[in-house]
Design a protein around this motif. Structure first.
Motif, PDB file in Angstrom:
ATOM      1  N   LYS A   1      -9.661 -13.605   4.972  1.00  0.00           N
ATOM      2  CA  LYS A   1      -9.213 -12.273   4.560  1.00  0.00           C
ATOM      3  C   LYS A   1     -10.309 -11.502   3.839  1.00  0.00           C
ATOM      4  O   LYS A   1     -10.288 -10.269   3.795  1.00  0.00           O
TER       5      LYS A   1
ATOM      6  N   SER B   1     -16.829  -7.885   9.264  1.00  0.00           N
ATOM      7  CA  SER B   1     -16.298  -6.706   8.574  1.00  0.00           C
ATOM      8  C   SER B   1     -17.363  -5.622   8.473  1.00  0.00           C
ATOM      9  O   SER B   1     -17.049  -4.429   8.406  1.00  0.00           O
TER      10      SER B   1
ATOM     11  N   SER C   1     -14.386  -4.768   0.330  1.00  0.00           N
ATOM     12  CA  SER C   1     -13.177  -5.325  -0.275  1.00  0.00           C
ATOM     13  C   SER C   1     -12.326  -4.227  -0.896  1.00  0.00           C
ATOM     14  O   SER C   1     -11.093  -4.221  -0.763  1.00  0.00           O
TER      15      SER C   1
ATOM     16  N   ARG D   1     -10.590  -2.337   1.829  1.00  0.00           N
ATOM     17  CA  ARG D   1      -9.465  -3.112   2.372  1.00  0.00           C
ATOM     18  C   ARG D   1      -8.253  -3.056   1.449  1.00  0.00           C
ATOM     19  O   ARG D   1      -7.115  -2.922   1.911  1.00  0.00           O
ATOM     20  N   LYS D   2      -8.496  -3.173   0.153  1.00  0.00           N
ATOM     21  CA  LYS D   2      -7.390  -3.129  -0.794  1.00  0.00           C
ATOM     22  C   LYS D   2      -6.713  -1.770  -0.779  1.00  0.00           C
ATOM     23  O   LYS D   2      -5.490  -1.663  -0.872  1.00  0.00           O
TER      24      LYS D   2
ATOM     25  N   SER E   1      -4.576  -1.582   2.316  1.00  0.00           N
ATOM     26  CA  SER E   1      -3.364  -2.390   2.172  1.00  0.00           C
ATOM     27  C   SER E   1      -2.339  -1.681   1.293  1.00  0.00           C
ATOM     28  O   SER E   1      -1.131  -1.712   1.573  1.00  0.00           O
TER      29      SER E   1
END
Length: 326
Positions: free
Chosen positions: A227, A270, A317, A320-321, A324
């Motif tokens: 992830k 990524s 990161s 991505r957060k 989400s």
């Protein structure tokens, strides 16, 4: 707060081959130390003169342990070659050179393996003995042999790479034994760590150094499930590798020697880090791209590129957060 401080206590995994990969691994080790696990290619391993030789593992161990020959990029500093000279006088094989200091590692490894120690156990023990903070892991304790298929027939990797100086035209590569090889629990635990912050693919040859690692099914499956951001550093600068036959092999396989090809080679990525020379290629790459100077001439360059890798992974990161949360 520095990027390295932001990663403190958060595990990072690097996939690594020999010389080029070891340079970045050194920078990462200097920045995040014990939070780093390095999974090293063993497709180059072979038996020579009755000894188990692990060229990529030893390059990483010597580099991080402060023992490497900085000019050559492999082997030990202040090496002498009395053994090889004497072997040649006796008519022995001298095409693969083992230095007098380097011999100690091969002798110790061979004795340990014959006594039932695993390659993982031996490698981690040597790393600890040399004061290396990072965890060094072979990709598998099972034998995987890189075979180079050429017009003249199959060649074991070291015969192609060292004996023939990469001269034969490569038709394809095979990783003998990979279908049976399994990743160790240590490797899988590192890739499956619930707090894993990033995976970094060092600028090693994708075809000769990274693909053998990916050929171990457990590792590839674990990477597909990661992830955290997975970032690779392109080994190419202006269509050429700083060292090694990456561009030559790509041409022989019918692939353009550019960062676009490198990005497509790793479908689980990524993001990709490319050199400033290749800035114009960024818009052609269908994933986030970070442009930086990737040529590691000095120790400061190694630290700087390692910091760029961590910074890029941290940025990915955050994105991505945010996605989400949305």
């Amino acid at each position: 707060m520095s990027t390295a401080s932001a990663f403190k206590g958060k595990p990072v995994v690097a996939l690594c081959g020999g010389v080029g990969g070891a340079k970045l691994a050194l920078g990462l080790n200097r920045l995040i130390g014990a939070d780093l696990t390095i999974i090293v290619n063993t497709g180059d391993d072979f038996e020579h003169l009755g000894l188990h030789v692990s060229p990529d593992i030893d390059t990483v161990v010597y580099t991080l342990g402060g023992l490497s020959d900085v000019e050559r990029g492999w082997g030990r500093a202040d090496e002498t070659w009395n053994f090889m000279a004497s072997l040649g006088d006796l008519g022995g094989e001298t095409w693969f050179r083992l230095g007098d200091r380097d011999l100690a590692m091969h002798v110790e490894r061979t004795q340990a393996l014959r006594g039932g120690t695993t390659l993982t156990e031996f490698t981690t023990a040597m790393a600890r003995r040399l004061g290396i903070a990072a965890t060094l892991l072979p990709m598998s304790d099972d034998r995987v042999e890189t075979m180079v298929m050429t017009a003249d027939g199959p060649l074991p990797f070291q015969r192609y790479f060292v004996g023939l100086q990469c001269a034969p035209v490569v038709q394809r590569l095979e990783f003998k034994g990979a279908e049976r090889a399994v990743a160790t629990q240590q490797v899988l635990s590192a890739l499956r760590h619930p707090d894993l912050a990033a995976v970094i693919i060092c600028p090693s040859n994708p075809y000769l150094s990274v693909d053998p690692i990916l050929a171990v099914a457990d590792i590839r499956k674990a990477l597909d499930a990661v992830k955290a951001p997975i970032v690779a550093v392109s080994p190419l600068i202006g269509g050429q590798a700083v060292k090694g036959p990456t561009a030559k092999i790509m041409a022989e396989l019918g692939l353009p020697a550019d960062s676009v090809t490198i990005a497509r080679h790793y479908p689980f990525l990524s993001g990709l880090i490319i050199d400033e020379t290749d800035r114009e290629e960024a818009d052609k790459i269908e994933m986030p791209v970070h442009v930086a100077s990737t040529w590691m001439r000095s120790f400061e360059d190694r630290d700087r590129l390692a910091a760029e890798c961590l910074k890029f992974a941290a940025q990915l990161s955050i994105v991505r957060k945010g996605e989400s949360a949305a």
